[in-house]
Design a protein around this motif. Sequence first.
Motif, mmCIF file in Angstrom:
data_model
loop_
_atom_site.group_PDB
_atom_site.id
_atom_site.type_symbol
_atom_site.label_atom_id
_atom_site.label_comp_id
_atom_site.label_asym_id
_atom_site.label_seq_id
_atom_site.Cartn_x
_atom_site.Cartn_y
_atom_site.Cartn_z
ATOM 1 N N GLU A 115 0.822 -1.226 0.000
ATOM 2 C CA GLU A 115 0.000 0.000 0.000
ATOM 3 C C GLU A 115 0.852 1.272 0.000
ATOM 4 O O GLU A 115 0.385 2.335 -0.408
ATOM 5 C CB GLU A 115 -0.926 0.040 1.233
ATOM 6 N N VAL A 116 2.099 1.168 0.448
ATOM 7 C CA VAL A 116 2.986 2.323 0.471
ATOM 8 C C VAL A 116 3.257 2.798 -0.970
ATOM 9 O O VAL A 116 3.529 3.973 -1.224
ATOM 10 C CB VAL A 116 4.295 1.971 1.239
ATOM 11 N N PRO A 118 7.145 6.577 -1.737
ATOM 12 C CA PRO A 118 8.352 5.996 -2.340
ATOM 13 C C PRO A 118 9.555 6.940 -2.346
ATOM 14 O O PRO A 118 10.695 6.489 -2.399
ATOM 15 C CB PRO A 118 7.904 5.653 -3.770
ATOM 16 N N THR A 119 9.305 8.268 -2.278
ATOM 17 C CA THR A 119 10.447 9.196 -2.228
ATOM 18 C C THR A 119 10.637 9.811 -0.836
ATOM 19 O O THR A 119 11.713 10.295 -0.516
ATOM 20 C CB THR A 119 10.286 10.328 -3.275
ATOM 21 N N ALA A 120 9.590 9.793 0.007
ATOM 22 C CA ALA A 120 9.700 10.365 1.363
ATOM 23 C C ALA A 120 10.280 9.364 2.360
ATOM 24 O O ALA A 120 10.744 9.738 3.430
ATOM 25 C CB ALA A 120 8.329 10.833 1.847
ATOM 26 N N GLN A 126 14.671 -1.297 -2.473
ATOM 27 C CA GLN A 126 14.442 -0.078 -3.262
ATOM 28 C C GLN A 126 14.075 -0.443 -4.696
ATOM 29 O O GLN A 126 13.160 0.135 -5.300
ATOM 30 C CB GLN A 126 15.711 0.790 -3.251
ATOM 31 N N LYS A 127 14.783 -1.431 -5.251
ATOM 32 C CA LYS A 127 14.496 -1.875 -6.627
ATOM 33 C C LYS A 127 13.079 -2.446 -6.715
ATOM 34 O O LYS A 127 12.335 -2.184 -7.664
ATOM 35 C CB LYS A 127 15.534 -2.914 -7.076
ATOM 36 N N LYS A 128 12.702 -3.227 -5.686
ATOM 37 C CA LYS A 128 11.352 -3.810 -5.643
ATOM 38 C C LYS A 128 10.306 -2.684 -5.630
ATOM 39 O O LYS A 128 9.299 -2.748 -6.324
ATOM 40 C CB LYS A 128 11.239 -4.682 -4.387
ATOM 41 N N TRP A 129 10.544 -1.639 -4.816
ATOM 42 C CA TRP A 129 9.619 -0.496 -4.760
ATOM 43 C C TRP A 129 9.465 0.144 -6.143
ATOM 44 O O TRP A 129 8.349 0.441 -6.571
ATOM 45 C CB TRP A 129 10.148 0.553 -3.763
#
Length: 314
Positions: free
Chosen positions: A81-82, A96-98, A286-289
């Motif tokens: 959900e993020v 994803p950036t915060a 991070q790559k998964k995100w």
Amino acid sequence: MEPKKVTTTNKYPEKPITIIVPFSAGGGMDLIARAMEKTASTNLGQPLIVINKPGGGGTIGWNELASATPDGYTIGITGVEVILQPLYGSTKYHYPTALEPLVQVSSNPFVLVVQANQPWKNVDDLVRYAQQHPGQLKFGNAGTGTLSHVYSELFAHDVGITTDPVPFRGASESLIALLGGHIQAFFANPAIIEEHVKNGTLRVLAVTAEQRMTDPVFADVPTFKEQGLDIVFSYWIGVAAPKEMPIEVKAKLANGLKAIIVDPEFQKNLETIRVQVDYLNPRESQKKWLDDNQKLSKIVQETGILDRIKEQKK
């Protein structure tokens, strides 16, 4: 906005670390946080204090996490959900950036489940029924825009059928509706339906994993790929921190969290709640995100979910 100032010492961590759970006590994320809490003092050097901040589909807890001082003393549990929530355009922060991921803890596929007294034995049977009864197949989900909704719409889109999506307040309500015959199908976490599959009241038609599951209850269930559909995804849970954390603090945290995850006691606790440990380090997480952001962004646009959510907000 001024950058958050952080002063650190080489003695980190010198006090307990707060871990925010953005959902209620007793749910999957909460159970994982409580399992981590048990061995934190040994593996992190300080206790973890679990704080539940439910509401807004996770956004209340993640807003608090994103605005916290990035000193390593406030971290939070994250799930898919993020990534999903900011795609719908209503979040205070773009998570994803915060936020920055520290570890991925687990990932579980979903399964497509129906009542066992229905005649459908595989995905083709269900598709044929939906083609013969356009718009009549009631497909439950855990709420509009949730992952179970996204993938039921992707399924309908990929096989070219129209369904009747029925939103509930969470997966457990969807399960009750399925057992009661009020809906015909839904995408579920295997853990919540396992007992019903064992006792023969529910039948699983497909699993969203790359390979078949090793759990003996689901070992005979074919993947979507085996049935000619490119539907592969898993619901992952991880831990993240506010952006701009000092490098040495991030490294200590990531290593300490890894030590918790590989701890046999933690792994045993997760096995008890039917959660599959699937560790990823900060870079891999991070790559998964990024990959999931791209994938889900495309799906919510192509299936019309984004338009539907925008309409609801008007």
